[in-house]
Design a protein around this motif. Structure first.
Motif, short mmCIF file in Angstrom:
data_model
loop_
_atom_site.label_atom_id
_atom_site.label_comp_id
_atom_site.label_asym_id
_atom_site.label_seq_id
_atom_site.Cartn_x
_atom_site.Cartn_y
_atom_site.Cartn_z
N LEU A 197 0.87 -1.18 0.00
CA LEU A 197 0.00 0.00 0.00
C LEU A 197 0.90 1.23 0.00
N VAL A 198 0.61 2.15 -0.92
CA VAL A 198 1.44 3.34 -1.07
C VAL A 198 0.60 4.57 -0.78
N GLN A 199 1.12 5.45 0.07
CA GLN A 199 0.47 6.74 0.29
C GLN A 199 0.95 7.68 -0.82
N VAL A 200 0.00 8.22 -1.57
CA VAL A 200 0.34 9.04 -2.74
C VAL A 200 0.76 10.44 -2.29
N HIS A 201 1.94 10.88 -2.74
CA HIS A 201 2.39 12.24 -2.46
C HIS A 201 2.32 13.13 -3.69
N ALA A 202 2.30 12.50 -4.87
CA ALA A 202 2.14 13.24 -6.13
C ALA A 202 1.70 12.24 -7.18
N CYS A 203 0.94 12.73 -8.17
CA CYS A 203 0.54 11.84 -9.26
C CYS A 203 0.48 12.66 -10.54
N GLY A 204 1.25 12.25 -11.53
CA GLY A 204 1.24 12.96 -12.81
C GLY A 204 -0.08 12.75 -13.54
#
Ligand SMILES: [Zn+2]
Ligand SMILES: [Zn+2]
Length: 345
Positions: free
Chosen positions: A34-41
Motif C-alpha cells: 500500500l502506497v500513500q500518494v504524495h504526487a501523481c502525474g
C-alpha cells in the motif's frame, strides 16, 4: 496504520467529470504493498481514458497512472520494498510468465493483469495498492513530483531513445511535437550526445523546447520542415525521428526528412487514423519505422538512477490539488499546458 477511508477522484461515467468520493483504503494481499500518494502525474492518456477512447477500461475507476509516494504497508511475502520507502511505480502489472515478460519486454505482455489508473485503481487518491514487484525505490532527496514523472513520461522517453531509436552520439534527431513528452525527449537526446531539431505548430512550445535544450526549432506552419531539415543535414536528412503526434500528415513528412537507413520511432499515436507509406521508399532507402510502447522495469531503473544523480529533471509546469483533477484535464484538453502536470492529494 493508515485510515480506513480515503478521498479519491473516481471515473464513474465516460465523458463526464470525475467525482470526488470517500472510498475504503485498499486492502493488500500477501504480495502487494500500500502506497500513500504524495504526487501523481496527469497526461494526455488521461483524456483518452476518461473520454472512453481506450478499450478495456472499467468503471467506476480511480484514475491516475503516474503516482509517486511512500510505502505504508506491505504484505507478508514482500521483500523488495519496506514501510517508509519512497517509490516509483512500474505501470504494467504483467503476468511475468509469457515470452515477452521472460525476455524483458513487459510492455508487450500478452496476459496483462492491468495498469493502475487504466484497468486497476490508480493514484488520484490518498492511497493505492499494487503488487510490490512493480515498486522501485527512489532516494528520498528526489522530490515526489519528480518521481511521479519517471514511470510514464521519462522512462517512456528512455525506452524510445535508447532501446527503439538507438540514438548515437553526434546524430541529428528530429523531435516532432514539443509537448510534455517531447521536451523530455530533447533532454535525454542532449544527454545522449545528439543534435536536436524540435518541430511544432505552436511558438510557445518551440520556445519551451529551446529552454530545454533543442539546438534548432522549426515552426511547421511557417516553415517547410522537409527542406529545413535537409538544409541542416547536408541534404541527407535526419538519422532519427521521434514522432509524438502520430497523425498521418506528420508521419508522411517525417519519412521525407528521414535519411537513408534512418529510423522513425512512433511514440504518439492517433487511434483510427492509419497512415500510408511508400514501400519503394522504405525498401530502397532502408528506412525503418518502429513503435515504442511505454517502458520496461529496467528502463525505469535506469532513469531513477539518472534522476538521483541530477542528470535529468521533469519539466513540470502545472500543479493541481486532488479535487482539481477535472480542471487539470480541461486545461490539458484546451492545449494550455506546456510541460507536465502533477496532482497532489
Ligand atoms: Zn501518462
Ligand atoms: Zn506476460
Amino acid at each position: 496504520m493508515p485510515a480506513k477511508m480515503m478521498r479519491a477522484m473516481v471515473l464513474e461515467e465516460f465523458g463526464k467529470p470525475l467525482q470526488l468520493r470517500e472510498v475504503p483504503v485498499p486492502e493488500i494481499g500477501d504480495e502487494e504493498a500500500l502506497v500513500q500518494v504524495h504526487a501523481c502525474g496527469l497526461c494526455g492518456t488521461d483524456l483518452k481514458i476518461s473520454g472512453g477512447k481506450l478499450a478495456g477500461i472499467p468503471t467506476p475507476l480511480i484514475m491516475g497512472h503516474e503516482p509517486a509516494g511512500v510505502v505504508v504497508e506491505v504484505g507478508s511475502r514482500v521483500t523488495n520494498v519496506k514501510v517508509g520507502d519512497h517509490v516509483a511505480l512500474a505501470l504494467y502489472v504483467t503476468c511475468g510468465q509469457c515470452e515477452f515478460c521472460r525476455t524483458g519486454n513487459e510492455s508487450l505482455c500478452v496476459n496483462l493483469v492491468g495498469r493502475p489508473g487504466f484497468e486497476l485503481n490508480g493514484g488520484f487518491a490518498e492511497y493505492f495498492k499494487v503488487p510490490a514487484r512493480n515498486l522501485f525505490r527512489v532516494a528520498p532527496h528526489v522530490p515526489f513530483e519528480q518521481v511521479a514523472l519517471l514511470a510514464d513520461c521519462i522512462a517512456t522517453i528512455w525506452h524510445a531513445v535508447c532501446r527503439r531509436a538507438e540514438v548515437k552520439i553526434g546524430q541529428t534527431v528530429v523531435v516532432v511535437g514539443a509537448g510534455g513528452l517531447g521536451v523530455h525527449a530533447i533532454q535525454l537526446l542532449k544527454l545522449a550526445g545528439a543534435r536536436v531539431i524540435a518541430v511544432d505548430v505552436a511558438e510557445d512550445k518551440l520556445e519551451f523546447a529551446r529552454q530545454w535544450g533543442a539546438d534548432v526549432t522549426i515552426h511547421s506552419r511557417q516553415e517547410d520542415v522537409v527542406s529545413r531539415v535537409k538544409e541542416l543535414t547536408d541534404g541527407l536528412g535526419a538519422h532519427a525521428v521521434l514522432e509524438f503526434v502520430g497523425l498521418p500528415e506528420t508521419i508522411a513528412a517525417d519519412l521525407r526528412f528521414l535519411r537513408r537507413g534512418g529510423v522513425l520511432t512512433l511514440v504518439g499515436y492517433a487511434p483510427d487514423k492509419p497512415f500510408t507509406a511508400d514501400s519503394a521508399d522504405i525498401v530502397l532507402s532502408e528506412k525503418r519505422i518502429v513503435g515504442s510502447r511505454a517502458n520496461t522495469k529496467q528502463d525505469l531503473v535506469e532513469v531513477i538512477r539518472l534522476m538521483e544523480e541530477g542528470k535529468i529533471r521533469g519539466a513540470i509546469t502545472n500543479r493541481y490539488r486532488l479535487e482539481e483533477v477535472n480542471e487539470a484535464l480541461e486545461a490539458l484538453r484546451r492545449g494550455e499546458i506546456l510541460g507536465r502536470v502533477v496532482v497532489v492529494p
